[in-house]
Design an enzyme around this catalytic site. Structure first.
Site, PDB file in Angstrom:
ATOM      1  N   HIS A   1       0.829  -1.209   0.000  1.00  9.89           N
ATOM      2  CA  HIS A   1       0.000   0.000   0.000  1.00  9.89           C
ATOM      3  C   HIS A   1       0.862   1.256   0.000  1.00  9.89           C
ATOM      4  O   HIS A   1       1.961   1.268   0.540  1.00  9.89           O
ATOM      5  CB  HIS A   1      -1.030   0.001   1.128  1.00  9.89           C
ATOM      6  CG  HIS A   1      -0.502   0.207   2.510  1.00  9.89           C
ATOM      7  ND1 HIS A   1      -0.250   1.454   3.028  1.00  9.89           N
ATOM      8  CD2 HIS A   1      -0.218  -0.667   3.516  1.00  9.89           C
ATOM      9  CE1 HIS A   1       0.171   1.344   4.284  1.00  9.89           C
ATOM     10  NE2 HIS A   1       0.207   0.069   4.605  1.00  9.89           N
TER      11      HIS A   1
ATOM     12  N   GLU B   1      -4.952   2.248   2.809  1.00 10.24           N
ATOM     13  CA  GLU B   1      -4.884   1.119   3.753  1.00 10.24           C
ATOM     14  C   GLU B   1      -4.970   1.612   5.188  1.00 10.24           C
ATOM     15  O   GLU B   1      -5.575   0.961   6.040  1.00 10.24           O
ATOM     16  CB  GLU B   1      -3.576   0.337   3.536  1.00 10.24           C
ATOM     17  CG  GLU B   1      -3.475  -0.953   4.348  1.00 10.24           C
ATOM     18  CD  GLU B   1      -2.900  -0.763   5.764  1.00 10.24           C
ATOM     19  OE1 GLU B   1      -2.990  -1.696   6.577  1.00 10.24           O
ATOM     20  OE2 GLU B   1      -2.352   0.334   6.057  1.00 10.24           O
ATOM     21  N   GLU B   2      -4.362   2.770   5.439  1.00  7.42           N
ATOM     22  CA  GLU B   2      -4.209   3.238   6.819  1.00  7.42           C
ATOM     23  C   GLU B   2      -5.533   3.621   7.478  1.00  7.42           C
ATOM     24  O   GLU B   2      -5.579   3.837   8.682  1.00  7.42           O
ATOM     25  CB  GLU B   2      -3.236   4.429   6.869  1.00  7.42           C
ATOM     26  CG  GLU B   2      -1.791   4.081   6.515  1.00  7.42           C
ATOM     27  CD  GLU B   2      -1.079   3.220   7.547  1.00  7.42           C
ATOM     28  OE1 GLU B   2      -1.683   2.909   8.598  1.00  7.42           O
ATOM     29  OE2 GLU B   2       0.072   2.840   7.299  1.00  7.42           O
TER      30      GLU B   2
ATOM     31  N   ASP C   1       3.332  -6.203   3.825  1.00  7.24           N
ATOM     32  CA  ASP C   1       3.192  -5.022   4.676  1.00  7.24           C
ATOM     33  C   ASP C   1       4.316  -5.098   5.702  1.00  7.24           C
ATOM     34  O   ASP C   1       5.203  -5.949   5.594  1.00  7.24           O
ATOM     35  CB  ASP C   1       1.804  -5.000   5.346  1.00  7.24           C
ATOM     36  CG  ASP C   1       1.345  -3.587   5.711  1.00  7.24           C
ATOM     37  OD1 ASP C   1       2.205  -2.740   6.032  1.00  7.24           O
ATOM     38  OD2 ASP C   1       0.130  -3.325   5.687  1.00  7.24           O
TER      39      ASP C   1
ATOM     40  N   HIS D   1       4.871   4.004  12.625  1.00  6.18           N
ATOM     41  CA  HIS D   1       4.088   5.239  12.691  1.00  6.18           C
ATOM     42  C   HIS D   1       4.846   6.371  13.384  1.00  6.18           C
ATOM     43  O   HIS D   1       4.246   7.262  13.980  1.00  6.18           O
ATOM     44  CB  HIS D   1       2.712   5.005  13.324  1.00  6.18           C
ATOM     45  CG  HIS D   1       1.785   4.258  12.420  1.00  6.18           C
ATOM     46  ND1 HIS D   1       0.417   4.280  12.569  1.00  6.18           N
ATOM     47  CD2 HIS D   1       2.013   3.464  11.344  1.00  6.18           C
ATOM     48  CE1 HIS D   1      -0.140   3.536  11.632  1.00  6.18           C
ATOM     49  NE2 HIS D   1       0.819   3.026  10.875  1.00  6.18           N
TER      50      HIS D   1
END
Length: 362
Positions: A71, A217-218, A240, A327
């Protein structure tokens, strides 16, 4: 293939350019153009959809279809509220971490280009250290140097502007890649390298290969949910990132034990089709590619879930890249793992035969 180095000067330049370009959720198209431009020599055609997912296709006329997927979006913020004295409060666009915000530079994307800002924070001298307020969504704010709301608006900043971090790509101690948005533009990079290797090694596949770089995706696997209805694949191998759980303050009893430098991570989960997963593991063992295992409870939390449960059920599996500090703006992966994920996807594709169902009942 087994021991050859995969990442070359040209592919590393692509990775750096692709990572440094901002592609927040819902605004991925400029990054997709960079990705498609790199892939152009290696594929037959492209598919794009209304929301920006890009698919590079090899053998588009083949009836049997295999997806390899990553993604393209990164976590970000939205301007949510502008105060009378010109400060900005934000909401999340994806799983943005409030803890790391204070003292970070930001890029606010406007119609007239980027406006710079900083996440301010009260000086240590002014805080009550007996009962310190931690950073949280309610108290983090951005200062763009404006004296009031009118000046903010004059600068082109308004509610709804998307905000990214400007942090750029670095290599740490020769073999660790560090950047924001490795989750998961490194996935887009790895699937692009698979396509490049297939082309350079003159491998003819007996099926259509759909190299899929999904958006959104997030915020809930949304891009994959859309594109799988368009492609209608027979098989999907998703890549991922997952957590390196060997750094401080992570509970291995809860998160499992996976670490950078120890190889791709193969997931066990209801959405992961067991026969396809075993094919991946057999391939890793045969080709002497190191790998790790990870158990998920109800779902993988990745685009694997979107593909698996689409179109009446698609045989799907997940090959993850272990990553530190997810993140944050210093996400960290090991170059060897990146190459081994590429290798494992590539070698697994070479074992798939046209028409395979992966059925438990055949």
């Amino acid at each position: 293939m087994a021991s050859a180095k995969i990442i070359n000067k040209k592919s590393l330049e692509f990775l750096e350019k692709y990572l440094n370009n901002p592609s927040p959720t819902g605004y991925e198209w400029e990054g997709q153009k960079i990705w498609m431009d790199y892939l152009k020599p290696y594929v037959d055609e492209f598919i794009t959809d209304t929301y920006g997912t890009a698919v590079a296709v090899i053998n588009p006329k083949a009836k049997y279809k295999v997806v390899i997927e990553g993604h393209s979006d990164e976590i970000s913020w939205y301007v949510n509220y502008i105060t009378d004295n010109g400060l900005l409060y934000v909401i999340r666009n994806g799983g943005s971490d409030h803890q790391i915000a204070p003292s970070k530079w930001v890029d606010i994307h406007t119609k007239n280009g980027v406006v710079k800002g900083v996440f301010g924070w009260p000086a240590i001298h002014t805080r009550d250290r007996a009962k310190e307020e931690p950073p949280k969504l309610e108290n983090i704010f951005i200062d763009i140097g404006a004296k009031d709301k009118a000046e903010v608006e004059k600068m082109g900043v308004h509610v709804g502007c998307v905000i990214t971090y400007p942090d750029q790509f670095h290599i740490l101690n020769k073999d660790k890649f560090v950047c924001r948005a490795l989750d998961n533009r490194v996935g887009g990079f790895m699937i692009a390298e698979v396509a490049r290797l297939l082309h350079e090694n003159k491998q003819k596949l007996p099926f259509g290969l759909y190299v899929t770089n999904s958006v959104q995706e997030e915020i809930g696997l949304r891009g994959a949910e859309m594109i799988t209805q368009t492609i209608k694949p027979n098989v999907a191998i998703v890549t991922d990132v997952c957590h390196d759980t060997t750094t401080p303050m992570i509970d291995k009893k809860k998160e499992g034990e996976t670490m950078i430098g120890s190889g791709p991570v193969v997931s066990y989960a209801p959405a992961v089709q067991n026969k396809l997963r075993e094919r991946i593991i057999e391939t890793a063992e045969t080709k002497k590619i190191p790998f790790q295992r990870l158990a998920a409870s109800r779902f993988t939390g990745t685009d694997t879930d979107a593909f698996a449960y689409s179109n009446g059920g698609v045989a799907s599996a997940l090959i993850s890249l272990p990553l530190r500090y997810m993140h944050t703006t210093v996400e960290t992966v090991h170059k060897d793992d990146v190459e081994n994920v590429i290798r494992l996807i590539y070698e697994t594709l070479l074992t798939i035969k046209e028409g395979e169902t992966f059925s438990y009942f055949d």
